[in-house]
Motif scaffolding. Structure first.
Motif, short mmCIF file in Angstrom:
data_model
loop_
_atom_site.label_atom_id
_atom_site.label_comp_id
_atom_site.label_asym_id
_atom_site.label_seq_id
_atom_site.Cartn_x
_atom_site.Cartn_y
_atom_site.Cartn_z
N ARG A 43 -28.07 -22.73 26.76
CA ARG A 43 -28.91 -23.38 26.37
C ARG A 43 -29.32 -23.06 24.65
O ARG A 43 -29.19 -24.00 23.40
N LEU A 44 -28.72 -21.96 23.84
CA LEU A 44 -28.62 -21.10 23.02
C LEU A 44 -27.21 -21.86 22.26
O LEU A 44 -27.14 -21.94 20.41
N LEU A 45 -25.54 -21.77 23.13
CA LEU A 45 -25.12 -22.15 22.05
C LEU A 45 -24.80 -23.51 22.64
O LEU A 45 -24.36 -24.76 20.76
N ARG A 62 -24.98 -27.60 14.11
CA ARG A 62 -23.28 -27.42 13.58
C ARG A 62 -23.23 -28.65 13.53
O ARG A 62 -22.72 -29.31 12.18
N MET A 63 -23.35 -29.92 14.13
CA MET A 63 -22.82 -31.57 14.00
C MET A 63 -23.54 -31.88 12.93
O MET A 63 -24.96 -31.99 12.32
#
Length: 83
Positions: A69-71, A78-79
């Motif tokens: 979930r963190l990833l 970042r998008m």
């Protein structure tokens, strides 16, 4: 699908270069817990898989829930929004 195949429960001869992926798979840890619940009173080893206390699998699954979930959160942050 990669996690299922690299887990080694459906494919017996997993190549060395992808065998480490099994430890990142939900399937691997849940299957070991299922073996523990089903067969621990009968035998401590099933098809070469040692049945232990199960705490490592539980800890790995909890770490995966939060880690994945963190990833996902970091990759979404970042998008760039397209206008």
């Amino acid at each position: 699908m990669t996690f299922m195949l690299a887990g080694g429960f459906f494919v017996k001869k997993v190549p060395i270069f992808i065998s480490w992926i099994r430890y990142m798979s939900f399937n691997y840890h849940t299957y070991k817990l299922l073996l523990k619940v089903q067969y621990e009173p009968i035998t401590p080893i099933i098809n070469g898989i040692r049945i232990d206390s199960g705490w490592t699998e539980v800890a790995a699954l909890i770490a995966m829930v939060f880690g994945y979930r963190l990833l996902a959160y970091l990759s979404l942050r970042r998008m760039k929004l397209q206008s």
